[in-house]
Motif scaffolding. Structure first.
Motif, PDB file in Angstrom:
ATOM      1  N   ALA A  11     -24.786   7.669   4.414  1.00  0.00           N
ATOM      2  CA  ALA A  11     -23.856   6.557   4.614  1.00  0.00           C
ATOM      3  C   ALA A  11     -23.216   6.222   3.279  1.00  0.00           C
ATOM      4  N   PHE A  12     -22.037   5.641   3.357  1.00  0.00           N
ATOM      5  CA  PHE A  12     -21.404   5.123   2.152  1.00  0.00           C
ATOM      6  C   PHE A  12     -20.501   3.958   2.533  1.00  0.00           C
ATOM      7  N   VAL A  13     -20.153   3.166   1.526  1.00  0.00           N
ATOM      8  CA  VAL A  13     -19.241   2.043   1.702  1.00  0.00           C
ATOM      9  C   VAL A  13     -17.868   2.525   1.267  1.00  0.00           C
ATOM     10  N   LEU A  14     -16.856   2.198   2.048  1.00  0.00           N
ATOM     11  CA  LEU A  14     -15.491   2.610   1.729  1.00  0.00           C
ATOM     12  C   LEU A  14     -14.624   1.363   1.565  1.00  0.00           C
ATOM     13  N   TYR A  15     -14.009   1.245   0.397  1.00  0.00           N
ATOM     14  CA  TYR A  15     -13.090   0.144   0.120  1.00  0.00           C
ATOM     15  C   TYR A  15     -11.668   0.647   0.350  1.00  0.00           C
ATOM     16  N   PRO A  16     -10.959   0.105   1.348  1.00  0.00           N
ATOM     17  CA  PRO A  16      -9.612   0.598   1.654  1.00  0.00           C
ATOM     18  C   PRO A  16      -8.669   0.558   0.462  1.00  0.00           C
ATOM     19  N   GLU A  17      -8.835  -0.436  -0.424  1.00  0.00           N
ATOM     20  CA  GLU A  17      -7.898  -0.579  -1.542  1.00  0.00           C
ATOM     21  C   GLU A  17      -7.946   0.607  -2.503  1.00  0.00           C
ATOM     22  N   SER A  18      -9.084   1.317  -2.562  1.00  0.00           N
ATOM     23  CA  SER A  18      -9.181   2.442  -3.492  1.00  0.00           C
ATOM     24  C   SER A  18      -9.264   3.790  -2.781  1.00  0.00           C
ATOM     25  N   ALA A  19      -9.259   3.790  -1.453  1.00  0.00           N
ATOM     26  CA  ALA A  19      -9.349   5.042  -0.688  1.00  0.00           C
ATOM     27  C   ALA A  19      -7.951   5.623  -0.469  1.00  0.00           C
ATOM     28  N   PRO A  20      -7.867   6.950  -0.296  1.00  0.00           N
ATOM     29  CA  PRO A  20      -6.569   7.531   0.051  1.00  0.00           C
ATOM     30  C   PRO A  20      -6.095   6.979   1.401  1.00  0.00           C
ATOM     31  N   ALA A  21      -4.798   6.858   1.575  1.00  0.00           N
ATOM     32  CA  ALA A  21      -4.246   6.284   2.814  1.00  0.00           C
ATOM     33  C   ALA A  21      -4.698   7.071   4.048  1.00  0.00           C
ATOM     34  N   ASP A  22      -4.897   8.365   3.900  1.00  0.00           N
ATOM     35  CA  ASP A  22      -5.262   9.204   5.056  1.00  0.00           C
ATOM     36  C   ASP A  22      -6.759   9.513   5.106  1.00  0.00           C
ATOM     37  N   TRP A  23      -7.605   8.605   4.617  1.00  0.00           N
ATOM     38  CA  TRP A  23      -9.040   8.885   4.544  1.00  0.00           C
ATOM     39  C   TRP A  23      -9.643   9.228   5.899  1.00  0.00           C
ATOM     40  N   ARG A  24      -9.172   8.586   6.974  1.00  0.00           N
ATOM     41  CA  ARG A  24      -9.722   8.899   8.306  1.00  0.00           C
ATOM     42  C   ARG A  24      -9.406  10.346   8.694  1.00  0.00           C
ATOM     43  N   GLU A  25      -8.154  10.767   8.450  1.00  0.00           N
ATOM     44  CA  GLU A  25      -7.759  12.141   8.766  1.00  0.00           C
ATOM     45  C   GLU A  25      -8.569  13.125   7.924  1.00  0.00           C
ATOM     46  N   GLN A  26      -8.787  12.771   6.656  1.00  0.00           N
ATOM     47  CA  GLN A  26      -9.588  13.641   5.792  1.00  0.00           C
ATOM     48  C   GLN A  26     -11.019  13.761   6.316  1.00  0.00           C
ATOM     49  N   LEU A  27     -11.573  12.644   6.768  1.00  0.00           N
ATOM     50  CA  LEU A  27     -12.921  12.685   7.346  1.00  0.00           C
ATOM     51  C   LEU A  27     -12.943  13.598   8.570  1.00  0.00           C
ATOM     52  N   GLN A  28     -11.933  13.459   9.407  1.00  0.00           N
ATOM     53  CA  GLN A  28     -11.868  14.269  10.617  1.00  0.00           C
ATOM     54  C   GLN A  28     -11.845  15.760  10.270  1.00  0.00           C
ATOM     55  N   LYS A  29     -11.078  16.109   9.233  1.00  0.00           N
ATOM     56  CA  LYS A  29     -10.951  17.516   8.838  1.00  0.00           C
ATOM     57  C   LYS A  29     -12.258  18.106   8.323  1.00  0.00           C
ATOM     58  N   THR A  30     -13.208  17.263   7.899  1.00  0.00           N
ATOM     59  CA  THR A  30     -14.498  17.783   7.425  1.00  0.00           C
ATOM     60  C   THR A  30     -15.296  18.370   8.580  1.00  0.00           C
ATOM     61  N   GLY A  31     -14.974  17.931   9.808  1.00  0.00           N
ATOM     62  CA  GLY A  31     -15.755  18.367  10.966  1.00  0.00           C
ATOM     63  C   GLY A  31     -17.054  17.605  11.130  1.00  0.00           C
ATOM     64  N   LEU A  32     -17.364  16.711  10.201  1.00  0.00           N
ATOM     65  CA  LEU A  32     -18.598  15.937  10.284  1.00  0.00           C
ATOM     66  C   LEU A  32     -18.496  14.887  11.386  1.00  0.00           C
ATOM     67  N   GLN A  33     -19.605  14.661  12.054  1.00  0.00           N
ATOM     68  CA  GLN A  33     -19.645  13.546  12.995  1.00  0.00           C
ATOM     69  C   GLN A  33     -19.800  12.278  12.155  1.00  0.00           C
ATOM     70  N   CYS A  34     -18.956  11.283  12.441  1.00  0.00           N
ATOM     71  CA  CYS A  34     -18.940  10.050  11.649  1.00  0.00           C
ATOM     72  C   CYS A  34     -18.853   8.837  12.555  1.00  0.00           C
ATOM     73  N   ALA A  35     -19.415   7.743  12.060  1.00  0.00           N
ATOM     74  CA  ALA A  35     -19.209   6.431  12.691  1.00  0.00           C
ATOM     75  C   ALA A  35     -18.703   5.503  11.596  1.00  0.00           C
ATOM     76  N   ILE A  36     -17.684   4.722  11.929  1.00  0.00           N
ATOM     77  CA  ILE A  36     -17.053   3.821  10.964  1.00  0.00           C
ATOM     78  C   ILE A  36     -17.141   2.399  11.500  1.00  0.00           C
ATOM     79  N   SER A  37     -17.644   1.509  10.678  1.00  0.00           N
ATOM     80  CA  SER A  37     -17.785   0.107  11.085  1.00  0.00           C
ATOM     81  C   SER A  37     -16.416  -0.526  11.275  1.00  0.00           C
ATOM     82  N   PRO A  38     -16.394  -1.678  11.971  1.00  0.00           N
ATOM     83  CA  PRO A  38     -15.181  -2.503  11.911  1.00  0.00           C
ATOM     84  C   PRO A  38     -14.958  -2.869  10.435  1.00  0.00           C
ATOM     85  N   LEU A  39     -13.734  -3.242  10.069  1.00  0.00           N
ATOM     86  CA  LEU A  39     -13.473  -3.675   8.696  1.00  0.00           C
ATOM     87  C   LEU A  39     -14.302  -4.927   8.419  1.00  0.00           C
TER      88      LEU A  39
END
Length: 138
Positions: A11-39
């Motif tokens: 698990a990790f914490v993701l701060y939108p202000e410092s993440a790339p705008a397309d971080w969700r798409e990048q996560l998807q491209k990893t092929g990893l199964q992921c769960a993302i909390s509400p903001l």
């Protein structure tokens, strides 16, 4: 934390202000199964100042994966250090602070999943939990 640790679930914490705008798409491209909390935008520090808005992200690898591999991924998102998860189900409940009534509560229906992540894969749910999930999502 030992850098040579290997776990399937991280698990990790993701701060939108410092993440790339397309971080969700990048996560998807990893092929990893992921769960993302509400903001998490209603959390408070102990001194009652607001915490920076952030997401909690669960990453599931197909086999034991080293800290350095996961750290390379989170570094790509400009995010803090990943944590190895002993218990996915408990952390999944933390995505909404379900077991932390003193913290801001978030809606379970706002948890996003990527690449087929399914919390049922990580636990034997009780009959009442299954009923609750069916009521919530069906």
């Amino acid at each position: 934390m030992a850098k040579n640790i290997k776990k399937r679930n991280w698990a990790f914490v993701l701060y939108p202000e410092s993440a790339p705008a397309d971080w969700r798409e990048q996560l998807q491209k990893t092929g990893l199964q992921c769960a993302i909390s509400p903001l998490h935008d209603k959390d408070m520090n102990p001194d009652n100042t607001p915490k920076k808005p952030h997401y909690h992200v669960i990453l599931t690898y197909s086999g034991p994966t080293s800290y350095n591999v996961v750290k390379a991924l989170t570094d790509g998102f400009n995010q803090p250090i990943p944590q190895a998860l002993e218990q996915v189900r408990g952390y999944y409940r933390y995505l909404t602070h379900k077991d932390n009534p003193e913290k801001a509560q978030y809606d379970e229906r706002e948890i996003k999943t990527i690449n087929g992540f399914n919390i049922a894969d990580f636990s034997e749910l009780t009959r009442s939990e299954i009923t609750q999930i069916k009521k919530t999502f069906l």
